[in-house]
Structures are given as C-alpha cells and as structure tokens.
Design an enzyme around this catalytic site. Structure first.
Site, PDB file in Angstrom:
ATOM      1  N   ASP A 169       0.866  -1.182   0.000  1.00 23.06           N
ATOM      2  CA  ASP A 169       0.000   0.000   0.000  1.00 23.06           C
ATOM      3  C   ASP A 169       0.904   1.234   0.000  1.00 23.06           C
ATOM      4  O   ASP A 169       1.456   1.613   1.039  1.00 23.06           O
ATOM      5  CB  ASP A 169      -0.905   0.011   1.228  1.00 23.06           C
ATOM      6  CG  ASP A 169      -1.969  -1.073   1.179  1.00 23.06           C
ATOM      7  OD1 ASP A 169      -1.742  -2.114   0.546  1.00 23.06           O
ATOM      8  OD2 ASP A 169      -3.040  -0.880   1.802  1.00 23.06           O
ATOM      9  N   LYS A 233      -6.890   3.366  -3.244  1.00 22.84           N
ATOM     10  CA  LYS A 233      -7.274   3.398  -1.835  1.00 22.84           C
ATOM     11  C   LYS A 233      -7.491   4.843  -1.415  1.00 22.84           C
ATOM     12  O   LYS A 233      -6.726   5.728  -1.796  1.00 22.84           O
ATOM     13  CB  LYS A 233      -6.167   2.728  -1.014  1.00 22.84           C
ATOM     14  CG  LYS A 233      -6.360   2.705   0.488  1.00 22.84           C
ATOM     15  CD  LYS A 233      -5.203   1.950   1.149  1.00 22.84           C
ATOM     16  CE  LYS A 233      -5.237   2.029   2.659  1.00 22.84           C
ATOM     17  NZ  LYS A 233      -4.098   1.302   3.289  1.00 22.84           N
ATOM     18  N   LYS A 269     -10.422   0.422  -2.289  1.00 22.43           N
ATOM     19  CA  LYS A 269     -10.233   0.181  -0.859  1.00 22.43           C
ATOM     20  C   LYS A 269     -10.486   1.457  -0.067  1.00 22.43           C
ATOM     21  O   LYS A 269      -9.630   2.338  -0.013  1.00 22.43           O
ATOM     22  CB  LYS A 269      -8.818  -0.338  -0.576  1.00 22.43           C
ATOM     23  CG  LYS A 269      -8.548  -0.604   0.914  1.00 22.43           C
ATOM     24  CD  LYS A 269      -7.161  -1.158   1.151  1.00 22.43           C
ATOM     25  CE  LYS A 269      -6.858  -1.311   2.630  1.00 22.43           C
ATOM     26  NZ  LYS A 269      -5.505  -1.880   2.893  1.00 22.43           N
TER      27      LYS A 269
END
Length: 355
Positions: A169, A233, A269
């Site tokens: 991430d 995300k 996400k």
C-alpha cells in the site's frame, strides 16, 4: 490473493500512450453537491436487519484488511492481530445455523502493518498455516506523508517484499497532484509498480483529504490506474478527512471510465472512518449499485480498518444469540397458565369478530 493482472507491462506501455495521446482522460468537472446527493441516495438503498445483518457483517469481515499502524506496534501486537484475522470467532458459535464447511473462509482478507513488522506477521501466519489465505499488506513509500526521497521509498517496497509482504500500500506524492504534475506522478507510480514486480500487488493511497478537490481525486485515481495500480485506496487513516461515500463515488466513476477505456479491472479500498457494520453496509451497497455484485469480493474490494472487526464481532454474536433465543422459544411448550391466557385471548378475538 488479488487476481493477477499483467499491470507491469500495461503501465509502462499502454498507460503512457493513453496519458499522452488522450488528454480527455484527465478532463473532469464534478458537482460536489450532486455527488453528495447521489452517494447518500445510493448507499441507503439497502436496509438489513436480523439474519441479513449477520450475513452482511460476515461479508465485511472477509473483505477487511485488519490493520495496525501505531508507533508502539510490537511483535506481540502483530501476533495478536494475526490471530484475530485468522480466527475471529470460535467454530462452535456457528454450529446450529451455518454450514461448517464455510467456517474456514471466515477470516479477514489481509493484515496490514508497517514494513518493519512484516516479518512478525509472516512468521505468525506461517505458524497458523494461513499464508495462502490471509495476505500480508505493508504500507510503504514513506507512509503516511510520502515526504521522502524516491530511492528511499522504492527501497522500502523491496524491503517489505523480501520480508514476506504480498501486497504493498503505497502513498502517492500529494505535492505532484496539487501542482498538477500528473506525468511526474505517473512516472513515480510506474517505478513503484516495477518495484513490486510480480511478487506483490500494488494499492495506491490517494490521501484524498489532502488533494484539495474532487477533480484532483478523480485525476489522481486515473493516473494511478494508468500506471498499473491493482487497487486505488482512499486514505492513510491519518488525515483529517478519510473515507467518505462521496469521495468513494468519484473514485468509482474513475474505475468505471478506466474499465471502459482499457478493459482493465482495478479494485477499490476505503480506509479510515469505516468503524461499524452499518458503515460497511453503506459502502458495500454503493459498490453493488455502481460496479456490481461481482466487485464485492476480496480481489476487487477491501476495507482498511482497525476497529471494524470489533463491531463485526458484536453484530454477529448478538445476531447468533437472537437466533438461538428464537429457536428455543419455538421448542418451549407453553405453561398451563400461558396456554389458558392464549385461549382466553383467542376466544375474545373470536367473539369480537362475531359481533
């Protein structure tokens, strides 16, 4: 693990060609009021109670990246996190109402930790024989600010993968987005995609609370997808504003347009602010109504959360207890007094109908 896409080759060739040849990819005008109204209306279309709420809670569980990103994280903290991720409920809780064959699937999608704690997560999941079921995600590239030199950020990716991370991430360089240098942002994310190679999937954290406008959110999402991101995300969870439904809708629009133009699928996400099952249901409803039910699986949708599992546990345990109570009530024979009272009431109702 996220379904494989040959995003490395895609990002370095097709994405750059599209970005240069078709400037309309980054042309967007967004009405904040309309986005807020649409997101609220769509997310409220699903109302669930009882057994359905338990089912939605369990679906949210299986879509969660259980996260700990604290300065005082230790090996012991990570071990406890992994234990909860693998075995959030005791198997006997579901004996009466669920098929036991489904119990092995009742775990989180991943655990998410700092690179320095990846080794602890790997060893724990290996001990539980869950490495092939629960992914290890590591935040990287100078999380949460991204204010580090590029080579340092790339080395952090390599370190996390060597320690056992299967998902990375990364945080994007927000200053490039704020000044509109989309080509430079694209080039950085391409290098991060390359650093992941085929060993880890790439989730790009937009840090939407620091991008200034919804238009910047859309453009940053599009650039990251062109550069080869497997997921986009919302947030680090450290910003003042994190995952909100209107921002989610803007990112969904970007995913839809990217899919229309390239036939490539990218996941979503939301992270930060998803604390209750009700929050999770609102997000899952939004995704279901826009991207479709096929997106509600771990390969395409995740929650980044540290506290959501607490509410999932509460909802599931209360729901199972209620189902057990209802089951017992069906099997309990009424006492003579209760039977007499019911007979009396029935007689009164009959007389009232006759009159």
């Amino acid at each position: 693990m996220v379904s494989s896409l040959n995003t490395k080759n895609y990002s370095t060739v097709h994405g750059y060609i599209l970005l240069c040849a078709d400037p309309s990819l980054l042309v967007v005008n967004i009405s904040l009021r309309q986005i807020e109204e649409i997101a609220m209306t769509v997310s409220q279309r699903c109302h669930v109670t009882g057994v359905n709420e338990v089912a939605w809670a369990l679906r949210a569980l299986m879509l969660t990246d259980l996260t700990t990103l604290a300065g005082d994280d230790t090996a012991a903290n990570v071990r406890r996190l992994c234990l909860r991720a693998c075995y959030p409920f005791e198997p006997q809780l579901f004996d009466k109402f669920f098929d036991r064959s489904l119990i092995p699937d009742m775990h989180t999608a991943a655990v998410c930790v700092y690179p320095a704690r990846v080794k602890d997560a790997y060893q724990t999941l290996q001990q539980y024989d869950m490495l092939d079921k629960v992914a290890i995600a590591a935040v990287a590239t100078g999380f949460p600010t991204g204010q580090y030199g590029l080579q340092t950020r790339l080395q952090e990716i390599s370190h996390a993968i060597l320690a056992g991370a299967t998902e990375i991430d990364i945080v994007i360089n927000r200053q490039l987005a704020l000044v509109g240098d989309w080509e430079a942002l694209y080039n950085e994310v391409v290098l991060m995609r390359s650093a992941c190679g085929q060993k880890a999937h790439l989730k790009t954290i937009l840090a939407i609370g620091e991008l200034g406008t919804m238009e910047n959110v859309y453009k940053a999402a599009m650039v990251c997808m062109l550069a080869g991101a497997d997921f986009i995300k919302t947030s680090t969870g450290k910003e003042t504003v994190n995952a909100t439904l209107p921002v989610g809708l803007v990112m969904i629009f970007a995913i839809q347009e990217f899919k229309r133009r390239t036939c490539q699928i990218v996941g979503l996400k939301p992270a930060g602010g998803v604390r209750t099952v009700r929050d999770a249901i609102a997000w899952m409803t939004l995704v279901n109504e826009t991207l479709g039910i096929s997106w509600l699986r771990r390969e395409r949708f995740r929650f980044g959360a540290s506290g959501l599992l607490d509410d999932i546990e509460r909802v599931v345990r209360e729901g199972v207890a209620k189902m057990e109570a209802e089951e017992q009530a069906k099997n309990v024979k009424p006492t003579p007094e209760v039977a007499a009272a019911e007979a009396f009431c029935k007689e009164l109702r009959k007389k009232k109908e006759e009159n």
